[in-house]
Write an enzyme that holds these catalytic residues in place. Sequence first.
Site, mmCIF file in Angstrom:
data_model
loop_
_atom_site.group_PDB
_atom_site.id
_atom_site.type_symbol
_atom_site.label_atom_id
_atom_site.label_comp_id
_atom_site.label_asym_id
_atom_site.label_seq_id
_atom_site.Cartn_x
_atom_site.Cartn_y
_atom_site.Cartn_z
ATOM 1 N N HIS A 134 -4.546 -9.663 3.284
ATOM 2 C CA HIS A 134 -3.037 -10.023 2.584
ATOM 3 C C HIS A 134 -2.991 -8.597 1.471
ATOM 4 O O HIS A 134 -3.315 -7.671 1.484
ATOM 5 C CB HIS A 134 -3.262 -10.793 1.440
ATOM 6 C CG HIS A 134 -4.251 -11.300 0.557
ATOM 7 N ND1 HIS A 134 -4.192 -10.421 -0.578
ATOM 8 C CD2 HIS A 134 -5.615 -11.453 0.316
ATOM 9 C CE1 HIS A 134 -4.850 -9.831 -1.158
ATOM 10 N NE2 HIS A 134 -5.673 -10.997 -1.056
ATOM 11 N N SER A 147 1.164 -4.878 3.728
ATOM 12 C CA SER A 147 1.511 -3.998 2.261
ATOM 13 C C SER A 147 0.049 -3.426 1.981
ATOM 14 O O SER A 147 -0.378 -2.710 3.026
ATOM 15 C CB SER A 147 1.685 -5.001 1.289
ATOM 16 O OG SER A 147 2.389 -3.875 1.116
ATOM 17 N N ASP A 153 13.619 -3.233 3.520
ATOM 18 C CA ASP A 153 12.425 -3.350 3.274
ATOM 19 C C ASP A 153 12.343 -2.691 1.511
ATOM 20 O O ASP A 153 12.621 -1.174 1.750
ATOM 21 C CB ASP A 153 11.268 -3.199 3.830
ATOM 22 C CG ASP A 153 9.911 -2.885 2.572
ATOM 23 O OD1 ASP A 153 10.109 -2.890 1.452
ATOM 24 O OD2 ASP A 153 9.061 -3.346 3.494
ATOM 25 N N HIS A 202 10.485 -7.087 2.378
ATOM 26 C CA HIS A 202 8.811 -6.831 2.493
ATOM 27 C C HIS A 202 8.119 -8.122 2.636
ATOM 28 O O HIS A 202 7.502 -8.122 3.038
ATOM 29 C CB HIS A 202 8.670 -6.333 0.866
ATOM 30 C CG HIS A 202 7.437 -6.189 1.208
ATOM 31 N ND1 HIS A 202 6.669 -4.835 1.686
ATOM 32 C CD2 HIS A 202 5.920 -6.069 0.509
ATOM 33 C CE1 HIS A 202 5.594 -4.317 1.236
ATOM 34 N NE2 HIS A 202 5.029 -5.478 0.790
#
Length: 448
Positions: free
Chosen positions: A175, A249, A394, A422
Site C-alpha cells: 500500500h 504510491s 494526479d 491519486h
Amino acid sequence: MATLVQSGKWIQKGLEIIIAAISWMVFLFLDFLEVFMCIFYRLLDEFLEGKAYSSCYCMELMEEKEKTGDCHHVAQVEVDGESELSETLHRRRNFFRGLLGSLGISLVPKGWRDGESFLQMRNGTRWSDCGCDSCVEWMKNADDPKLHVVVQEPQTQVKLYVFKEREAENVIFLHGFLSSSSFWTETVFPNLSESAKQNCRLFAVDLLGFGRSPKPRDCFYTLKDHLEMIEYSVIGPYQLNSFHLVAHSMGCIIALALAAKHSKSVKSITLIAPPYFSSLREDASMVALERLAAKRLWPPLLFGSSFMSWYEHLGRCVCFIICRNHQMWESLLKFITRRRNLHFTFIDLTRHTHHSAWHTMHNVICGGAKLADKYLETLRMAKVKINVIQGTRDQVVPIECSINIQKQVQEAEIDKIANANHGSVVLGREKDFTRDLERIWSSVADLH
C-alpha cells in the site's frame, strides 16, 4: 481582443504574486511555530517521560552548524555500516532556525541534549501515541514481531498449489503512505474473476509502522527495514520462489527495491502512481521532497503534504490530535453519518505513529529517490515486466513520474487513466483495475 487577452495575463500574474506573498507569510509563521514547538516538546517529553525523548533533527542540524558551519555530512548517519537516512531529515530549511544558528544561539540549553537517542528508545507507547488495543496489539509478540498480512489462498487447492498443471501465481500487494492492506482487500480481492480466485495466492501487507503492523520506536523505517520485514513476514514463511508485485504510491519505492533484490524471483511489477524522480542529481532526495511537498497553499492536498513533511514538531501535533484520539473521531463520525462501518481510507489514515510516518516519508519516499534508477536498471537487465498505471489528474504525484520510468526502461508499459487522480486511479474503478492486473499476471504466466 488583444487588449482583453493582455489584461487577462496581467490579472493572472497579479493573482500569482498575491498567492505567493500569502504563502510566504504563512510558511514564515509556520517556521516560527516549528521552532517554538521544538522547545515545547523538549520540555514536555522530559516532564512526562523522565528524560527527553531524543535530540530532534532540527536540533542536530543546529549543533552541527555550531561545530562545523556545515550540515551536509549529517545525513551520512550509518545503520549497520550503510548510509540509509535521507538528507531531507537534516536539510529542511527553516528561516528562524537558520537565523538562530547563524547567531550561535541554541534552541535549548546544553543540559537538555543528553536524552535517549533514537536507537535507544524502548518499544513502549509514548504519551503522545495511541495506546488502544488495536494500536498496541503487535506488542504482544514483541519478541518475534511480524507484519500483519492478509492472505487469500486459491479456492481450488491441490499439492503445491497447482491448478491445471500450473503453480498458483503469488502476488504481493504493498500500500501507499498512510494506508494499509485494506486498500487491496477492499478493492482487488472482492473483484477477482473466478479464474484468478482459483489460480492466485494473494498477500496484502500492512507495511512496517502502519495499519496493524509493528510500530517500534527504535527504528528509522529505512528501505532496508521495510524490505527485511517483508522478507521475514511473507517471502520467507510462505517460501515464495516466484511472485508478482503490485504497489501504490509510496509502496512503489519499496516494491522497486524488493524487486531489484529478488530480480530472479519477480515475474512482474505493477506500479500505481509511482513517485519516481531520476537519481542522476546528487540532491535527488531534496528534489523529491520539493516536488512532492512543495511549500504551497494550493491545492489543499499539497499544503497538507508540505505541512507534514517539512515540520517535524507541527506534524507531531497533528498526530497527537488525530491519531492518538482516533477512536473518538471514529465514534463521532459514525454518529454524524449514522453508519456502523466507516470507509477504510478514513480508518487507515490514523493507524500510525508520528515516528513511523515521519521517518518512512523521508527515508523511503525521499531517500529512495537516489536509488530508484539503480533499481530500474537491475529490473531492465533481468527483463522483469514493468507496468505503470497513473491518473492524468494526479495532484500528489506528477504524471511525468510515470513517463520518466518509460524513458529509463523503454520496455515498461504505461497506462494513463483519463480524469483519474491519486486515489481514483483504483477507487471507483475497482473491477476494471482488477481485470488489468489479471491480464498482466496472465500474460507473464503464459510466457513461462
